[in-house]
Design an enzyme around this catalytic site. Structure first.
Site, PDB file in Angstrom:
ATOM      1  N   LYS A  57      31.349  49.942  34.425  1.00 18.40           N
ATOM      2  CA  LYS A  57      32.660  49.918  33.752  1.00 18.40           C
ATOM      3  C   LYS A  57      32.777  50.958  32.638  1.00 18.40           C
ATOM      4  CE  LYS A  57      34.302  45.291  34.823  1.00 18.40           C
ATOM      5  NZ  LYS A  57      34.800  44.003  34.338  1.00 18.40           N
ATOM      6  N   ASP A  88      41.573  42.655  33.548  1.00 16.63           N
ATOM      7  CA  ASP A  88      41.005  41.324  33.277  1.00 16.63           C
ATOM      8  C   ASP A  88      41.865  40.537  32.277  1.00 16.63           C
ATOM      9  OD1 ASP A  88      38.757  41.379  34.956  1.00 16.63           O
ATOM     10  OD2 ASP A  88      37.578  42.486  33.483  1.00 16.63           O
TER      11      ASP A  88
END
Ligand code: NAP
Length: 281
Positions: free
Chosen positions: A68, A104
């Site tokens: 990420k 998210d």
């Protein structure tokens, strides 16, 4: 005939993901000729592999652990919330230019709304655990007007570091930090109706992530883990309203899908595919 549009999940390892089933069902429901595949990439090959994916015609991808952070170096444009969160989980390839997003926070926002009917704006939220998932979602929360965040973490220094970054990004949000054993924590928890369990504790099916004293009747308890953890069982028995992490997983995927396709995602089709893929075999 045109080749199918290619999407995928980059990680190491990625073999346990249910995202191919979820996105595959979504593409089929909209009649899109598109594929979603698992793309395992060893960390040492990451920088070499990204330009290859573009050459191979990938139109977008999700990114999971451990990539990420490494994705940033390859992006032409980054959503400001993703940049602040230092986390990109969705990339869209627009004519060879790579755009990065973090979905998210949207996933958690929609999951809380669906389970408990609560909005981020003006709300108070306890994040129990301050790893990558909390960094990504709490950044979204302060960006969307959360009034107060209570950050609890075993290693309290990590909570303090995150709180500093959040305050800088959104000075109007009140952010406080506690170790789980802090004597002042019970008062802070008493004032906040919603606890989000964001540690990895409970995945083994045995350990309780949050002491039962905090599970008071009527409280909202969401566990980011995808199944009914010991915490959720204890919280339910104590009279809390509970939800696991499946809806968060669904809605982060829904947002990625919409970024890639510019179309409304078939949410219920994707939910059903996810539920089926998560059934124990
Ligand atoms: P991470 O960056 O590795 O952070 C792990 C967190 O768990 C840290 O706060 C860590 O505390 C804490 N922790 C680990 N072991 C612990 C223990 N024995 N006792 C107390 N605290 C402990 O992980 P992450 O990416 O934030 O993910 C956290 C959880 O969220 C995972 O279960 C993951 O599966 C889930 N998740 C779900 C979704 C979804 O869509 N539903 C999305 C992302 C993540 P220290 O700082 O003290 O080590």
């Amino acid at each position: 005939m045109a080749a199918p549009l290619k999407y995928g999940l980059l990680g190491w390892p990625v073999k346990h993901s249910v995202s191919p089933q979820m996105h595959g069902a979504g593409f089929r429901a909209l009649g899109l000729d598109a594929t979603y595949e698992l793309v395992p990439i060893e960390p040492e090959n990451f920088d070499l592999r990204i330009p290859q994916l573009v050459t191979e015609g990938f139109r977008g991808w999700n990114i999971t652990i451990p990539h990420k952070g490494a994705m940033f170096a390859h992006l032409d444009q980054v959503d400001p919330v993703a940049r602040q969160a230092e986390s990109v989980n969705t990339v869209c390839n627009r004519d060879g230019r790579l755009h990065g997003y973090s979905t998210d926070g949207y996933g958690l926002e929609r999951a809380l709304s669906e389970a408990f009917g609560i909005d981020i704006a003006g709300g108070t939220f306890i994040f129990w655990g301050t790893g990558g998932a909390t960094r990504a979602t709490a950044t979204h929360f302060v960006h969307h007007g959360a009034a107060r965040l209570v950050l609890v973490n075993r290693t309290v220094e990590k909570a303090v570091t995150l709180a500093g970054a959040l305050r800088e990004f959104a000075p109007k949000c009140e952010v406080s930090t506690y170790a789980p054993t802090d004597g002042l924590l019970p008062d802070a928890v008493a004032e906040a109706p919603t606890i989000i369990q964001a540690t990895s504790v409970g995945m083994d099916g045995e350990t309780l992530a949050i002491p039962t004293g905090f599970l008071t009747p009527g409280r909202n308890v969401m566990d980011m883990i995808y199944r009914k953890t010991p915490l959720l069982q204890a919280a339910e028995a104590a009279g809390c309203r509970v939800a696991d992490g499946r809806a968060m997983l669904l809605y982060q995927g829904v947002k990625s899908f919409e970024i890639w396709t510019d179309q409304a995602a078939p949410v219920e089709v994707m939910r059903q595919a996810l539920e089926e893929a998560l059934q124990p075999r």
